[in-house]
Design a protein around this motif. Structure first.
Motif, PDB file in Angstrom:
ATOM      1  N   ASN A 232       0.861  -1.392   0.446  1.00 15.85           N
ATOM      2  CA  ASN A 232       0.246  -0.004  -0.277  1.00 15.85           C
ATOM      3  C   ASN A 232       0.836   1.173  -0.218  1.00 15.85           C
ATOM      4  N   ARG A 233       1.648   1.432   1.062  1.00 10.71           N
ATOM      5  CA  ARG A 233       2.148   2.117   0.474  1.00 10.71           C
ATOM      6  C   ARG A 233       3.503   2.105  -0.714  1.00 10.71           C
ATOM      7  N   ALA A 234       4.140   1.462  -0.790  1.00  9.79           N
ATOM      8  CA  ALA A 234       4.527   1.351  -2.758  1.00  9.79           C
ATOM      9  C   ALA A 234       3.656   2.158  -3.528  1.00  9.79           C
ATOM     10  N   ILE A 235       2.112   1.820  -3.872  1.00  9.92           N
ATOM     11  CA  ILE A 235       1.028   2.139  -4.093  1.00  9.92           C
ATOM     12  C   ILE A 235       1.385   3.101  -4.299  1.00  9.92           C
ATOM     13  N   LEU A 236       1.248   4.064  -2.962  1.00 10.00           N
ATOM     14  CA  LEU A 236       1.096   5.906  -3.075  1.00 10.00           C
ATOM     15  C   LEU A 236       2.746   6.551  -3.565  1.00 10.00           C
ATOM     16  N   TRP A 237       3.503   6.166  -3.101  1.00 10.29           N
ATOM     17  CA  TRP A 237       4.824   6.269  -4.381  1.00 10.29           C
ATOM     18  C   TRP A 237       3.990   6.217  -5.277  1.00 10.29           C
ATOM     19  N   LEU A 238       3.920   4.980  -6.497  1.00 11.14           N
ATOM     20  CA  LEU A 238       4.031   5.454  -7.358  1.00 11.14           C
ATOM     21  C   LEU A 238       2.340   5.436  -8.006  1.00 11.14           C
ATOM     22  N   ASP A 239       1.775   6.153  -7.283  1.00 13.74           N
ATOM     23  CA  ASP A 239       1.090   6.687  -7.717  1.00 13.74           C
ATOM     24  C   ASP A 239       1.328   8.178  -7.694  1.00 13.74           C
ATOM     25  N   ALA A 240       2.461   8.833  -7.160  1.00  8.61           N
ATOM     26  CA  ALA A 240       2.749   9.958  -6.996  1.00  8.61           C
ATOM     27  C   ALA A 240       3.708  10.058  -8.224  1.00  8.61           C
ATOM     28  N   ALA A 241       4.612   9.192  -8.015  1.00  9.18           N
ATOM     29  CA  ALA A 241       5.574   9.321  -9.179  1.00  9.18           C
ATOM     30  C   ALA A 241       5.172   9.253 -10.896  1.00  9.18           C
ATOM     31  N   ALA A 242       3.533   8.494 -10.774  1.00  9.28           N
ATOM     32  CA  ALA A 242       2.646   8.845 -12.489  1.00  9.28           C
ATOM     33  C   ALA A 242       1.919  10.147 -12.652  1.00  9.28           C
ATOM     34  N   LYS A 243       2.118  10.470 -11.655  1.00  7.80           N
ATOM     35  CA  LYS A 243       1.546  12.423 -11.396  1.00  7.80           C
ATOM     36  C   LYS A 243       2.916  13.105 -12.333  1.00  7.80           C
ATOM     37  N   LEU A 244       4.457  12.791 -12.361  1.00 10.02           N
ATOM     38  CA  LEU A 244       5.019  13.966 -12.195  1.00 10.02           C
ATOM     39  C   LEU A 244       5.439  13.750 -14.066  1.00 10.02           C
ATOM     40  N   ARG A 245       5.392  12.634 -14.861  1.00  7.51           N
ATOM     41  CA  ARG A 245       5.701  13.197 -16.381  1.00  7.51           C
ATOM     42  C   ARG A 245       4.663  11.714 -17.144  1.00  7.51           C
ATOM     43  N   PRO A 246       3.376  11.873 -17.076  1.00  2.00           N
ATOM     44  CA  PRO A 246       2.494  10.998 -17.369  1.00  2.00           C
ATOM     45  C   PRO A 246       2.724  11.162 -19.270  1.00  2.00           C
ATOM     46  N   ASP A 247       3.222  11.655 -19.957  1.00  2.00           N
ATOM     47  CA  ASP A 247       3.261  11.263 -21.322  1.00  2.00           C
ATOM     48  C   ASP A 247       4.728   9.629 -21.231  1.00  2.00           C
ATOM     49  N   THR A 248       5.168   9.711 -20.469  1.00  3.69           N
ATOM     50  CA  THR A 248       6.461   9.061 -20.433  1.00  3.69           C
ATOM     51  C   THR A 248       5.885   7.707 -19.193  1.00  3.69           C
ATOM     52  N   PRO A 249       5.213   6.166 -19.318  1.00  2.68           N
ATOM     53  CA  PRO A 249       4.404   6.291 -17.991  1.00  2.68           C
ATOM     54  C   PRO A 249       5.517   4.587 -17.820  1.00  2.68           C
ATOM     55  N   VAL A 250       6.729   4.513 -18.991  1.00  5.93           N
ATOM     56  CA  VAL A 250       7.550   3.496 -18.646  1.00  5.93           C
ATOM     57  C   VAL A 250       8.288   2.681 -17.825  1.00  5.93           C
ATOM     58  N   ALA A 251       8.432   4.032 -16.891  1.00 13.07           N
ATOM     59  CA  ALA A 251       9.371   3.123 -15.369  1.00 13.07           C
ATOM     60  C   ALA A 251       8.105   3.131 -14.776  1.00 13.07           C
ATOM     61  N   VAL A 252       7.341   4.529 -14.133  1.00 14.43           N
ATOM     62  CA  VAL A 252       5.869   3.722 -13.251  1.00 14.43           C
ATOM     63  C   VAL A 252       5.511   1.901 -13.722  1.00 14.43           C
ATOM     64  N   ASP A 253       5.481   2.252 -15.051  1.00 13.17           N
ATOM     65  CA  ASP A 253       3.909   0.768 -15.325  1.00 13.17           C
ATOM     66  C   ASP A 253       5.351  -0.377 -15.200  1.00 13.17           C
ATOM     67  N   GLU A 254       6.149  -0.220 -15.199  1.00 14.26           N
ATOM     68  CA  GLU A 254       7.360  -1.441 -15.403  1.00 14.26           C
ATOM     69  C   GLU A 254       7.535  -1.934 -14.104  1.00 14.26           C
ATOM     70  N   ALA A 255       7.800  -0.638 -13.053  1.00 17.71           N
ATOM     71  CA  ALA A 255       7.741  -0.499 -11.160  1.00 17.71           C
ATOM     72  C   ALA A 255       5.767  -1.592 -10.962  1.00 17.71           C
ATOM     73  N   ARG A 256       5.150  -1.003 -11.598  1.00 18.52           N
ATOM     74  CA  ARG A 256       3.756  -1.646 -11.199  1.00 18.52           C
ATOM     75  C   ARG A 256       3.546  -3.038 -11.220  1.00 18.52           C
ATOM     76  N   ARG A 257       5.004  -2.846 -12.397  1.00 21.33           N
ATOM     77  CA  ARG A 257       3.984  -4.476 -13.670  1.00 21.33           C
ATOM     78  C   ARG A 257       5.302  -5.287 -11.857  1.00 21.33           C
ATOM     79  N   ARG A 258       6.603  -5.622 -11.633  1.00 19.28           N
ATOM     80  CA  ARG A 258       7.189  -5.782 -10.663  1.00 19.28           C
ATOM     81  C   ARG A 258       6.331  -6.167  -9.055  1.00 19.28           C
ATOM     82  N   MET A 259       5.771  -4.493  -9.072  1.00 17.87           N
ATOM     83  CA  MET A 259       5.078  -4.960  -7.765  1.00 17.87           C
ATOM     84  C   MET A 259       3.810  -6.183  -7.649  1.00 17.87           C
TER      85      MET A 259
END
Length: 615
Positions: A232-259
Motif C-alpha cells: 500500500n505504501r508502494a502504491i502511494l509512491w508509484l501514484d505520486a511518480a505517475a503524476k510527474l511525467r504522465p506522457d512517459t509512463p514506462v518506468a512507473v508501469d514497469e515498477a507496477r508490473r514488478r510490484m
C-alpha cells in the motif's frame, strides 16, 4: 548557500501551482523564509547577478568622427555590441558625447540597442542542459539599463530577466530539495519546483532532468517498500511518480508490473502456507501460525482477494473440525486392514442440557437445566458398535470381556417377561442369549470393555477415540431440538426409533405394559444398527435400540456440571451414566434428558457402545 534575489516571488509562484494551500510544514529554513516572505535581497545587492555595467572609456576627436562612425558600424555588423572600447555601443555613445545631434550615431546606437535586445531575448529563450545562461542575460540587462533605462523594451526585458531569475531559483530549490530527499509528494518539494519551471518554460532540460530524477527516487522508494511487503505504501509512491511525467509512463508501469508479480507471489506463498499448516491442524502451533499468515495476506493483498476469505473459512473449519466439515461422513483406515466405524461430524454449537423442572416425568437427576457450549465439533459413530466390529477388536487383541471372565450376563427371558442372569452369555450373544448376527449392536459389555475397544481404535487409526461425554450424547441426541423427546412431542414418527410401542409383539405374543400408544417398530429386542431413520445430525439409533455407556461418572443432578461439554469424571468412580432410550424403555425413559446410573461393571441385554472420535 546564499538565497538569490529572485526568491522574493518564489512563494507566490509555488503556492499558485499548489492551489494556494499549504499541504505540509516547511522542510527547510529556506522554505520557511519563502513562506514568510522574508527574502529581501535586491538585484543590485546580489554580486552574482549585478546589473551594473561601466561604459568602456572611448576617446573620439571631433575631427575623427567619420573614422569612429566607420569603426562603430563595423563592430555592429560583426555583432560586437558592448564588450570593450572597440564595440558598437561604447563607440556610438562616445560619438554622441562629441556630436549629440549626429543622426548616423543616433540611428547606429538605436540599431545596436535593438540588436542587444534581440540577443537578450535569444538568451532567455534558449535553454541548455544547465538552463538559461543567466550571467549573459544579466550582462545584457545591465547594458540595456545604462543605454536606455526608461525604454519600454528595456523594462520588458528586465521583467523577463527577473522571471528567469525566479525560475533559476526554483531550479536550484528543486535540486537542493532533491538532494535532501524532499521529493514533493506533499508540500513544497523538488517535484513542485521542477513542475513550476516547466509550466513556465516547458522545454527546460534541467527541470525535465530534475523531474526524471524525482520520478526515479519515488520508484526507488516504492521498490524499497515492495521489498518489505508494504504494498500500500508502494502504491502511494508509484501514484505520486505517475503524476510527474504522465506522457512517459514506462518506468512507473514497469515498477507496477514488478510490484504486481511480487505481491501475487507473496499472497500465493502465504495462501499455500495456510493450507499446508491446516493439513495437520492438530500439530502444535499450526492454527496460530495459519492465523498469522492470514493476517499477513490481509495486510498485503488487494481488497477483495478471494483467497483470504477461503483461508479464513478453512481456518475456522480447522479450528472447529480439524480437517473435516460439519455433517461429513468418513471412516479411518486401520493398521490391521479395513476401516473403523462409520463416523459423522457433529457441528459445534450450544444447547440447554437437562430438563426444565416442569417437564412431565423429569426428575432431580436432570436438573438444573443449563447451557452447554462446544468450542469444537466432534465425530460420533453413526450407529452403535456392532457385534462384527467388536469381534474384529477381540480377534486382534484377544481381549476377554467382563462377562466372559465372570461367566454370565443379564438377558431377557421371554417366558417370564423379565431380565434374568444367565450363564455363558458373552458379547457373541443377543438379547435372549442366542448367537448374535454381526449387524446387531454388541451387548453384554461393561464400561471397561467399551473403553478397551475405543483404545484399540485409537491405536489402529492413529486418532483419539473414546466414549462419548454425557453432554455430547444429549447434544447429538437432540440434534438441534429442545423438545421433550428427540423427535419433538407425542409418539415417535414412523421409523423414529426402536422403542416400546403398543403395536409391538414378542415372539411369544407378549405386549408392553407401558408403551407409546399406536406405535410399532416391528422389533422386540434390538434391531440391526442400520434400521431406522437418521436424525438431523445424521446419527442412527440415538433415540432407542440400546442404551450406551458414556465417560461420565454418575452425579445426582447437574449442579457444578461442566459447561463446555467436557466429561464429568472422577477417577475410580463405580457408577457411570448410560444415555439413550432402548428397545425396552418406557416412554418416560425415551425423553431427551433421561439419564440412568449404572455400575461400571454391569453387563446386560440393553446397554451397548457408541464411540466418539476427536477431530
Amino acid at each position: 548557500m546564499r538565497i538569490h534575489a529572485g526568491l522574493v516571488l518564489l512563494l507566490s509562484i509555488l503556492l499558485a501551482s499548489c492551489g494556494g494551500k499549504e499541504t505540509a510544514p516547511p522542510s527547510t529554513e529556506a522554505e520557511a523564509r519563502l513562506r514568510r516572505g522574508l527574502v529581501s535581497i535586491s538585484a543590485d545587492e546580489s554580486p552574482m547577478y549585478s546589473l551594473d555595467w561601466r561604459v568602456p572609456q572611448v576617446v573620439v576627436d571631433a575631427g575623427a568622427l567619420p573614422d569612429a562612425l566607420a569603426r562603430a558600424e563595423a563592430a555592429l555588423d560583426e555583432g560586437r555590441l558592448y564588450e570593450d572600447a572597440a564595440s558598437a555601443i561604447p563607440l556610438y555613445m562616445a560619438i554622441l558625447k562629441v556630436a549629440p545631434g549626429n543622426e548616423t550615431a543616433i540611428q547606429g546606437l538605436e540599431d545596436a540597442r535593438t540588436a542587444l535586445h534581440q540577443r537578450g531575448n535569444e538568451v532567455l529563450e534558449s535553454s541548455e542542459a544547465d538552463g538559461v545562461n543567466l550571467a549573459l542575460a544579466h550582462e545584457i540587462a545591465a547594458v540595456a539599463r545604462v543605454v536606455a533605462p526608461a525604454a519600454p523594451e528595456t523594462l520588458e526585458y528586465l521583467t523577463r530577466v527577473d522571471a528567469a531569475d525566479r525560475l533559476q531559483a526554483l531550479l536550484e530549490h528543486g535540486e537542493n530539495e532533491l538532494a535532501a530527499g524532499n521529493l514533493g509528494e506533499t508540500g513544497i518539494g523538488a517535484a513542485t519546483a521542477f513542475r513550476e519551471v516547466l509550466r513556465n518554460r516547458p522545454n527546460d532540460a534541467r527541470a525535465m532532468q530534475g523531474l526524471a530524477a524525482v520520478e526515479s527516487q519515488m520508484i526507488g522508494r516504492a521498490e524499497d517498500a515492495i521489498g518489505v511487503d508494504q504494498f500500500n505504501r508502494a502504491i502511494l509512491w508509484l501514484d505520486a511518480a505517475a503524476k510527474l511525467r504522465p506522457d512517459t509512463p514506462v518506468a512507473v508501469d514497469e515498477a507496477r508490473r514488478r510490484m504486481k508479480l511480487r505481491r501475487e507471489a507473496r499472497v500465493a506463498r502465504l495462501y499455500a502456507n495456510v493450507l499446508q499448516r491446516l493439513e495437520k491442524p492438530g500439530e502444535f502451533g499450526a492454527l496460530k501460525a495459519a492465523q498469522a499468515d492470514i493476517e499477513q495476506m490481509q495486510a498485503i493483498a488487494v481488497p477483495g482477494e478471494p483467497r483470504i476469505r477461503h483461508a479464513q473459512e478453512t481456518l475456522t473449519r480447522a479450528t472447529l473440525y480439524g480437517r473435516h466439515r460439519p455433517g461429513e461422513r468418513f471412516a479411518d483406515a486401520l493398521i490391521s486392514g479395513g476401516e473403523g466405524p462409520a463416523l459423522v461430524v457433529v457441528p459445534h454449537g450450544e444447547f440447554m442440557m437437562g430438563a426444565p423442572e416442569d417437564e412431565l416425568d423429569s426428575s432431580k437427576a436432570e436438573w438444573p437445566q443449563h447451557k452447554v457450549r462446544f468450542a469444537r465439533g466432534f465425530a460420533m459413530a453413526r450407529t452403535e458398535t456392532t457385534v462384527g466390529e467388536f469381534g474384529r477388536f477381540v480377534a486382534a487383541t484377544g481381549h476377554r470381556t467382563r462377562a466372559e471372565r465372570r461367566g454370565y450376563s443379564v438377558v431377557y427371558d421371554e417366558r417370564s417377561g423379565n431380565f434374568v442372569l444367565r450363564n455363558d452369555i458373552t458379547w457373541r450373544n443377543d438379547y435372549v442369549g442366542r448367537p448374535a448376527n454381526p449387524d446387531l449392536p454388541v451387548l453384554h459389555v461393561d464400561a471397561s470393555d467399551a473403553e478397551a475397544y475405543a483404545a484399540w481404535l485409537s491405536e489402529e487409526s492413529g486418532h483419539p477415540y473414546r466414549l462419548p461425554h454425557e453432554a455430547e450424547f444429549e447434544y447429538a441426541l437432540r440434534a438441534g431440538k429442545q423438545t421433550r423427546f428427540p423427535w419433538g412431542i407425542g409418539i415417535p414418527p414412523r421409523g423414529g426409533g426402536n422403542l416400546t410401542g403398543s403395536l409391538d409383539r414378542s415372539p411369544g405374543g407378549r405386549r408392553w405394559g407401558n408403551a407409546f400408544v399406536g406405535y410399532g417398530d416391528g422389533y422386540w429386542g434390538p434391531a440391526p444398527v442400520s434400521r431406522g431413520r437418521a436424525n438431523a445430525f445424521g446419527l442412527q439409533g440415538m433415540a432407542g435400540n440400546v442404551g450406551e455407556w458414556t465417560m461420565d461418572c454418575w452425579h445426582q443432578g447437574y449442579r457444578r456440571a461442566p459447561a463446555d461439554g467436557g466429561a464429568w469424571f472422577n477417577p475410580g468412580c463405580r457408577s457411570r451414566v448410560v444415555r439413550g432410550g432402548t428397545w425396552s424403555s418406557a416412554p418416560s425413559q425415551a425423553r431427551s434428558a433421561w439419564r440412568m446410573s449404572q455400575a461400571h461393571d454391569i453387563t446386560n441385554a440393553r446397554t451397548g457402545i457408541r464411540v466418539v472420535r476427536e477431530i
